[in-house]
Design a protein around this motif. Structure first.
Motif, PDB file in Angstrom:
ATOM      1  N   LYS A 169       7.746 -35.975  46.584  1.00  0.00           N
ATOM      2  CA  LYS A 169       7.761 -37.214  45.817  1.00  0.00           C
ATOM      3  C   LYS A 169       6.641 -37.222  44.783  1.00  0.00           C
ATOM      4  O   LYS A 169       5.591 -36.622  44.969  1.00  0.00           O
ATOM      5  CB  LYS A 169       7.599 -38.416  46.747  1.00  0.00           C
ATOM      6  N   SER A 170       6.871 -37.930  43.686  1.00  0.00           N
ATOM      7  CA  SER A 170       5.858 -38.112  42.650  1.00  0.00           C
ATOM      8  C   SER A 170       4.965 -39.273  43.073  1.00  0.00           C
ATOM      9  O   SER A 170       5.416 -40.418  43.174  1.00  0.00           O
ATOM     10  CB  SER A 170       6.532 -38.400  41.313  1.00  0.00           C
ATOM     11  N   ILE A 171       3.693 -38.948  43.342  1.00  0.00           N
ATOM     12  CA  ILE A 171       2.740 -39.929  43.876  1.00  0.00           C
ATOM     13  C   ILE A 171       1.466 -39.903  43.052  1.00  0.00           C
ATOM     14  O   ILE A 171       1.002 -38.839  42.641  1.00  0.00           O
ATOM     15  CB  ILE A 171       2.396 -39.610  45.344  1.00  0.00           C
ATOM     16  N   GLY A 172       0.891 -41.078  42.827  1.00  0.00           N
ATOM     17  CA  GLY A 172      -0.396 -41.191  42.157  1.00  0.00           C
ATOM     18  C   GLY A 172      -1.323 -42.091  42.946  1.00  0.00           C
ATOM     19  O   GLY A 172      -0.862 -43.004  43.635  1.00  0.00           O
ATOM     20  N   TRP A 173      -2.600 -41.786  42.884  1.00  0.00           N
ATOM     21  CA  TRP A 173      -3.618 -42.634  43.521  1.00  0.00           C
ATOM     22  C   TRP A 173      -4.360 -43.392  42.440  1.00  0.00           C
ATOM     23  O   TRP A 173      -4.808 -42.810  41.449  1.00  0.00           O
ATOM     24  CB  TRP A 173      -4.629 -41.791  44.281  1.00  0.00           C
ATOM     25  N   ILE A 174      -4.516 -44.700  42.649  1.00  0.00           N
ATOM     26  CA  ILE A 174      -5.295 -45.505  41.726  1.00  0.00           C
ATOM     27  C   ILE A 174      -6.764 -45.415  42.150  1.00  0.00           C
ATOM     28  O   ILE A 174      -7.101 -45.677  43.302  1.00  0.00           O
ATOM     29  CB  ILE A 174      -4.766 -46.952  41.676  1.00  0.00           C
ATOM     30  N   VAL A 175      -7.620 -44.954  41.229  1.00  0.00           N
ATOM     31  CA  VAL A 175      -9.042 -44.758  41.528  1.00  0.00           C
ATOM     32  C   VAL A 175      -9.866 -45.540  40.518  1.00  0.00           C
ATOM     33  O   VAL A 175      -9.386 -45.893  39.436  1.00  0.00           O
ATOM     34  CB  VAL A 175      -9.427 -43.255  41.526  1.00  0.00           C
ATOM     35  N   ASP A 176     -11.120 -45.795  40.881  1.00  0.00           N
ATOM     36  CA  ASP A 176     -11.984 -46.571  39.991  1.00  0.00           C
ATOM     37  C   ASP A 176     -12.399 -45.769  38.763  1.00  0.00           C
ATOM     38  O   ASP A 176     -12.446 -46.298  37.660  1.00  0.00           O
ATOM     39  CB  ASP A 176     -13.212 -47.071  40.750  1.00  0.00           C
ATOM     40  N   GLU A 177     -12.699 -44.505  38.966  1.00  0.00           N
ATOM     41  CA  GLU A 177     -13.092 -43.644  37.857  1.00  0.00           C
ATOM     42  C   GLU A 177     -12.929 -42.192  38.250  1.00  0.00           C
ATOM     43  O   GLU A 177     -13.115 -41.848  39.412  1.00  0.00           O
ATOM     44  CB  GLU A 177     -14.549 -43.909  37.460  1.00  0.00           C
ATOM     45  N   VAL A 178     -12.559 -41.359  37.297  1.00  0.00           N
ATOM     46  CA  VAL A 178     -12.518 -39.919  37.520  1.00  0.00           C
ATOM     47  C   VAL A 178     -13.823 -39.372  36.974  1.00  0.00           C
ATOM     48  O   VAL A 178     -14.207 -39.675  35.840  1.00  0.00           O
ATOM     49  CB  VAL A 178     -11.302 -39.282  36.811  1.00  0.00           C
ATOM     50  N   GLU A 179     -14.520 -38.583  37.778  1.00  0.00           N
ATOM     51  CA  GLU A 179     -15.835 -38.096  37.392  1.00  0.00           C
ATOM     52  C   GLU A 179     -15.795 -36.748  36.690  1.00  0.00           C
ATOM     53  O   GLU A 179     -16.082 -36.649  35.521  1.00  0.00           O
ATOM     54  CB  GLU A 179     -16.744 -38.003  38.624  1.00  0.00           C
ATOM     55  N   GLN A 180     -15.454 -35.689  37.445  1.00  0.00           N
ATOM     56  CA  GLN A 180     -15.551 -34.338  36.912  1.00  0.00           C
ATOM     57  C   GLN A 180     -14.821 -33.362  37.814  1.00  0.00           C
ATOM     58  O   GLN A 180     -14.460 -33.694  38.936  1.00  0.00           O
ATOM     59  CB  GLN A 180     -17.026 -33.918  36.809  1.00  0.00           C
ATOM     60  N   VAL A 181     -14.619 -32.161  37.297  1.00  0.00           N
ATOM     61  CA  VAL A 181     -14.129 -31.062  38.110  1.00  0.00           C
ATOM     62  C   VAL A 181     -15.329 -30.180  38.404  1.00  0.00           C
ATOM     63  O   VAL A 181     -16.069 -29.803  37.500  1.00  0.00           O
ATOM     64  CB  VAL A 181     -13.030 -30.251  37.383  1.00  0.00           C
ATOM     65  N   VAL A 182     -15.535 -29.887  39.691  1.00  0.00           N
ATOM     66  CA  VAL A 182     -16.665 -29.051  40.103  1.00  0.00           C
ATOM     67  C   VAL A 182     -16.150 -27.843  40.875  1.00  0.00           C
ATOM     68  O   VAL A 182     -15.094 -27.901  41.501  1.00  0.00           O
ATOM     69  CB  VAL A 182     -17.676 -29.829  40.974  1.00  0.00           C
ATOM     70  N   GLU A 183     -16.902 -26.768  40.814  1.00  0.00           N
ATOM     71  CA  GLU A 183     -16.583 -25.580  41.592  1.00  0.00           C
ATOM     72  C   GLU A 183     -17.527 -25.549  42.789  1.00  0.00           C
ATOM     73  O   GLU A 183     -18.740 -25.637  42.636  1.00  0.00           O
ATOM     74  CB  GLU A 183     -16.755 -24.321  40.742  1.00  0.00           C
ATOM     75  N   VAL A 184     -16.951 -25.461  43.977  1.00  0.00           N
ATOM     76  CA  VAL A 184     -17.718 -25.522  45.215  1.00  0.00           C
ATOM     77  C   VAL A 184     -17.430 -24.278  46.040  1.00  0.00           C
ATOM     78  O   VAL A 184     -16.274 -23.870  46.165  1.00  0.00           O
ATOM     79  CB  VAL A 184     -17.354 -26.795  46.020  1.00  0.00           C
ATOM     80  N   ASP A 185     -18.468 -23.700  46.582  1.00  0.00           N
ATOM     81  CA  ASP A 185     -18.297 -22.580  47.498  1.00  0.00           C
ATOM     82  C   ASP A 185     -17.851 -23.149  48.839  1.00  0.00           C
ATOM     83  O   ASP A 185     -18.445 -24.108  49.347  1.00  0.00           O
ATOM     84  CB  ASP A 185     -19.619 -21.825  47.646  1.00  0.00           C
TER      85      ASP A 185
ATOM     86  N   ASP B 176       6.801 -45.697  35.485  1.00  0.00           N
ATOM     87  CA  ASP B 176       7.565 -44.637  34.841  1.00  0.00           C
ATOM     88  C   ASP B 176       6.564 -43.698  34.189  1.00  0.00           C
ATOM     89  O   ASP B 176       5.797 -44.097  33.323  1.00  0.00           O
ATOM     90  CB  ASP B 176       8.502 -45.233  33.794  1.00  0.00           C
ATOM     91  N   LEU B 177       6.593 -42.462  34.625  1.00  0.00           N
ATOM     92  CA  LEU B 177       5.692 -41.463  34.069  1.00  0.00           C
ATOM     93  C   LEU B 177       6.534 -40.302  33.552  1.00  0.00           C
ATOM     94  O   LEU B 177       7.061 -39.510  34.332  1.00  0.00           O
ATOM     95  CB  LEU B 177       4.699 -40.994  35.134  1.00  0.00           C
ATOM     96  N   ARG B 178       6.719 -40.271  32.255  1.00  0.00           N
ATOM     97  CA  ARG B 178       7.527 -39.240  31.592  1.00  0.00           C
ATOM     98  C   ARG B 178       8.946 -39.148  32.169  1.00  0.00           C
ATOM     99  O   ARG B 178       9.445 -38.071  32.470  1.00  0.00           O
ATOM    100  CB  ARG B 178       6.833 -37.903  31.653  1.00  0.00           C
ATOM    101  N   GLY B 179       9.534 -40.334  32.391  1.00  0.00           N
ATOM    102  CA  GLY B 179      10.906 -40.391  32.874  1.00  0.00           C
ATOM    103  C   GLY B 179      11.059 -40.236  34.373  1.00  0.00           C
ATOM    104  O   GLY B 179      12.173 -40.255  34.884  1.00  0.00           O
ATOM    105  N   LYS B 180       9.963 -40.116  35.088  1.00  0.00           N
ATOM    106  CA  LYS B 180      10.019 -39.950  36.536  1.00  0.00           C
ATOM    107  C   LYS B 180       9.360 -41.156  37.215  1.00  0.00           C
ATOM    108  O   LYS B 180       8.260 -41.568  36.832  1.00  0.00           O
ATOM    109  CB  LYS B 180       9.299 -38.662  36.940  1.00  0.00           C
ATOM    110  N   THR B 181      10.031 -41.710  38.215  1.00  0.00           N
ATOM    111  CA  THR B 181       9.454 -42.828  38.964  1.00  0.00           C
ATOM    112  C   THR B 181       8.335 -42.293  39.853  1.00  0.00           C
ATOM    113  O   THR B 181       8.560 -41.415  40.682  1.00  0.00           O
ATOM    114  CB  THR B 181      10.525 -43.521  39.814  1.00  0.00           C
ATOM    115  N   THR B 182       7.143 -42.833  39.640  1.00  0.00           N
ATOM    116  CA  THR B 182       5.962 -42.380  40.373  1.00  0.00           C
ATOM    117  C   THR B 182       5.437 -43.524  41.226  1.00  0.00           C
ATOM    118  O   THR B 182       5.178 -44.620  40.712  1.00  0.00           O
ATOM    119  CB  THR B 182       4.868 -41.893  39.398  1.00  0.00           C
TER     120      THR B 182
END
Length: 145
Positions: free
Chosen positions: A92-108, A54-60
């Motif tokens: 659909k509300s979907i989430g991926w389980i990951v080991d760690e979130v690193e960073q947001v990068v800008e890529v050309d 349950d993520l903010r009242g929505k089944t994910t």
């Protein structure tokens, strides 16, 4: 000619770890990032579906991308990248389980090489960084039914 004039369009990517490798998705697909909490297991679900939460009242629906991509590594599975339902299959509300979130990068986009596998819908491209690679994946290819 200026540096800006010679470069192409840029895109922001969220980098995350699956096992020992780094992957990324377009930040435009991401709604939020949350810690792993209690998941409810769904009987007879596909092998890549870990369960629902349950993520903010929505089944994910929570998916293990390691199973989807055939990655043999247990890892920690500490974070969940939740995707924008407007950008997922069937809304659909979907989430991926990951080991760690690193960073947001800008890529050309000119720095992104195409997938080394022909007709691979899951891989958008490969980004070479230093002596390593970051695999840009498409979250929309995962079927949770």
């Amino acid at each position: 000619m200026s540096e800006t004039a010679t470069r192409g369009r840029t895109v922001q990517l969220l980098e995350f770890e699956l096992g020992t490798e780094t992957y990324c998705v377009d930040i435009g697909h991401v709604a939020e990032i949350v810690d792993v909490n209690d998941l409810t297991v769904i009987p007879n679900a596909a092998s890549h579906v870990e369960g629902v939460m349950d993520l903010r009242g929505k089944t994910t629906t929570i998916v293990d991308p390691k199973v989807v991509f055939g990655i043999d590594d247990d890892g920690d599975g500490k974070r969940i990248v939740v995707f924008d339902p407007d950008r997922t299959a069937e809304g659909k509300s979907i989430g991926w389980i990951v080991d760690e979130v690193e960073q947001v990068v800008e890529v050309d986009e000119s720095d992104v090489e195409s997938s080394p596998v022909d007709d691979d819908e899951a891989v958008r491209g490969v980004i070479k960084r230093d002596d390593d690679f970051v695999i840009w994946v498409r979250p929309t290819v995962v079927d949770v039914s």
